[in-house]
Write a protein that holds these residues in place. Sequence first.
Motif, mmCIF file in Angstrom:
data_model
loop_
_atom_site.group_PDB
_atom_site.id
_atom_site.type_symbol
_atom_site.label_atom_id
_atom_site.label_comp_id
_atom_site.label_asym_id
_atom_site.label_seq_id
_atom_site.Cartn_x
_atom_site.Cartn_y
_atom_site.Cartn_z
ATOM 1 N N ARG A 38 37.451 11.987 78.453
ATOM 2 C CA ARG A 38 38.496 13.225 78.367
ATOM 3 C C ARG A 38 39.241 14.069 78.495
ATOM 4 O O ARG A 38 39.744 14.389 78.534
ATOM 5 C CB ARG A 38 38.496 12.909 76.120
ATOM 6 C CG ARG A 38 39.090 10.881 76.284
ATOM 7 C CD ARG A 38 38.999 11.426 74.499
ATOM 8 N NE ARG A 38 38.959 9.852 74.443
ATOM 9 C CZ ARG A 38 38.260 8.804 73.948
ATOM 10 N NH1 ARG A 38 36.511 10.273 73.742
ATOM 11 N NH2 ARG A 38 37.927 7.868 73.687
ATOM 12 N N ILE A 41 39.488 14.442 81.795
ATOM 13 C CA ILE A 41 40.955 13.823 82.092
ATOM 14 C C ILE A 41 42.393 15.051 81.827
ATOM 15 O O ILE A 41 43.711 15.031 83.147
ATOM 16 C CB ILE A 41 41.612 12.641 81.587
ATOM 17 C CG1 ILE A 41 40.830 11.616 81.926
ATOM 18 C CG2 ILE A 41 42.849 12.450 81.155
ATOM 19 C CD1 ILE A 41 40.745 9.501 80.954
ATOM 20 N N GLY A 44 42.942 17.227 84.252
ATOM 21 C CA GLY A 44 43.712 16.944 85.387
ATOM 22 C C GLY A 44 42.397 16.927 86.753
ATOM 23 O O GLY A 44 42.489 16.856 87.982
ATOM 24 N N HIS A 45 41.259 16.458 86.206
ATOM 25 C CA HIS A 45 40.083 15.854 87.253
ATOM 26 C C HIS A 45 39.965 14.720 87.138
ATOM 27 O O HIS A 45 39.154 13.941 88.548
ATOM 28 C CB HIS A 45 38.574 16.947 86.469
ATOM 29 C CG HIS A 45 38.569 18.025 86.623
ATOM 30 N ND1 HIS A 45 39.015 19.187 88.090
ATOM 31 C CD2 HIS A 45 38.690 19.318 85.536
ATOM 32 C CE1 HIS A 45 38.779 20.235 86.938
ATOM 33 N NE2 HIS A 45 38.713 20.356 86.799
ATOM 34 N N ALA A 46 40.988 14.083 86.737
ATOM 35 C CA ALA A 46 40.413 12.504 86.936
ATOM 36 C C ALA A 46 41.770 12.279 86.384
ATOM 37 O O ALA A 46 42.726 12.962 85.087
ATOM 38 C CB ALA A 46 39.501 11.867 85.684
ATOM 39 N N SER A 47 42.149 10.763 86.149
ATOM 40 C CA SER A 47 43.258 10.020 85.595
ATOM 41 C C SER A 47 42.507 9.302 84.828
ATOM 42 O O SER A 47 41.725 8.163 85.067
ATOM 43 C CB SER A 47 44.034 10.000 86.596
ATOM 44 O OG SER A 47 43.593 7.854 87.189
ATOM 45 N N GLU A 48 43.751 8.114 83.951
ATOM 46 C CA GLU A 48 43.066 7.636 82.920
ATOM 47 C C GLU A 48 42.938 6.509 83.607
ATOM 48 O O GLU A 48 42.100 5.490 83.439
ATOM 49 C CB GLU A 48 44.379 7.137 82.186
ATOM 50 C CG GLU A 48 44.489 7.413 80.772
ATOM 51 C CD GLU A 48 44.020 8.292 79.772
ATOM 52 O OE1 GLU A 48 42.872 6.656 79.860
ATOM 53 O OE2 GLU A 48 43.963 8.404 79.229
ATOM 54 N N ALA A 49 43.360 5.837 85.117
ATOM 55 C CA ALA A 49 43.256 4.660 86.235
ATOM 56 C C ALA A 49 41.353 5.056 86.536
ATOM 57 O O ALA A 49 40.726 3.685 87.320
ATOM 58 C CB ALA A 49 43.814 4.765 86.982
ATOM 59 N N ASP A 50 41.288 6.096 86.545
ATOM 60 C CA ASP A 50 39.488 6.414 86.663
ATOM 61 C C ASP A 50 38.685 5.563 85.279
ATOM 62 O O ASP A 50 37.747 5.800 85.633
ATOM 63 C CB ASP A 50 39.528 7.939 86.924
ATOM 64 C CG ASP A 50 39.722 8.352 88.020
ATOM 65 O OD1 ASP A 50 40.507 7.810 89.186
ATOM 66 O OD2 ASP A 50 40.167 9.569 88.168
ATOM 67 N N THR A 51 39.528 5.412 84.878
ATOM 68 C CA THR A 51 38.511 4.422 83.311
ATOM 69 C C THR A 51 38.828 3.466 82.726
ATOM 70 O O THR A 51 39.825 2.803 83.627
ATOM 71 C CB THR A 51 38.971 5.790 81.822
ATOM 72 O OG1 THR A 51 39.896 5.179 81.462
ATOM 73 C CG2 THR A 51 38.115 6.993 82.181
#
Length: 143
Positions: A38, A41, A44-51
Motif C-alpha cells: 500500500r 502504491i 507512486g512506485h506501483a499501481s493497483e494494477a501491480d497487485t
Amino acid sequence: MAYEFQVVVDAADPHTLADWWAETLGWQVEPSDEDFIRRMIAQGHASEADTTVHHGVLVWREGQAIRHPGGLERAPRVLFQLVPEGKTVKNRMHLDVRTGGGDVAEVVAALTARGAKFQHDGRQGPHTWTTMTDPEGNEFCVS
C-alpha cells in the motif's frame, strides 16, 4: 567469489503454483507485506494494477516466492514469476525432489492426486526416479 542465487520458475498463475510447490516440498509461502504494498502504491512506485488478491491477501501480481522452513541458509528461495506465454517445450533445468528414503510410489500417487502428471520412470545403475510435471507442465523428478 561464491554467489547466492534463487531459482525462478515461469508461471501463468504464480500464486497458485507457489501454493502447490510449498505444499509439495513442505516449504512456506513467503508472507505478503500488505502495508508495504500500500505504501508503494501511495508513493507512486506501483499501481493497483501491480497487485491482486490471493486467499484474501493483497499480493504483488507478478510473483510469489517460497522458502525452506529452515531459511535461506538451508536452501535457495524459489520464485514463481508471471509470464504471458505458456510452457511449450521441455525444461532445460528441473527440480529433483528427494523423498529421503520415503516410498516414492506413495509420493507420486499423492502428487498425482494434487494435479501432477506422471511422465516416465527412469533408471541409471542402482538409481531410480519418476519424472512428473506440476500443474503448469514444468518437469520435475521424484526419487
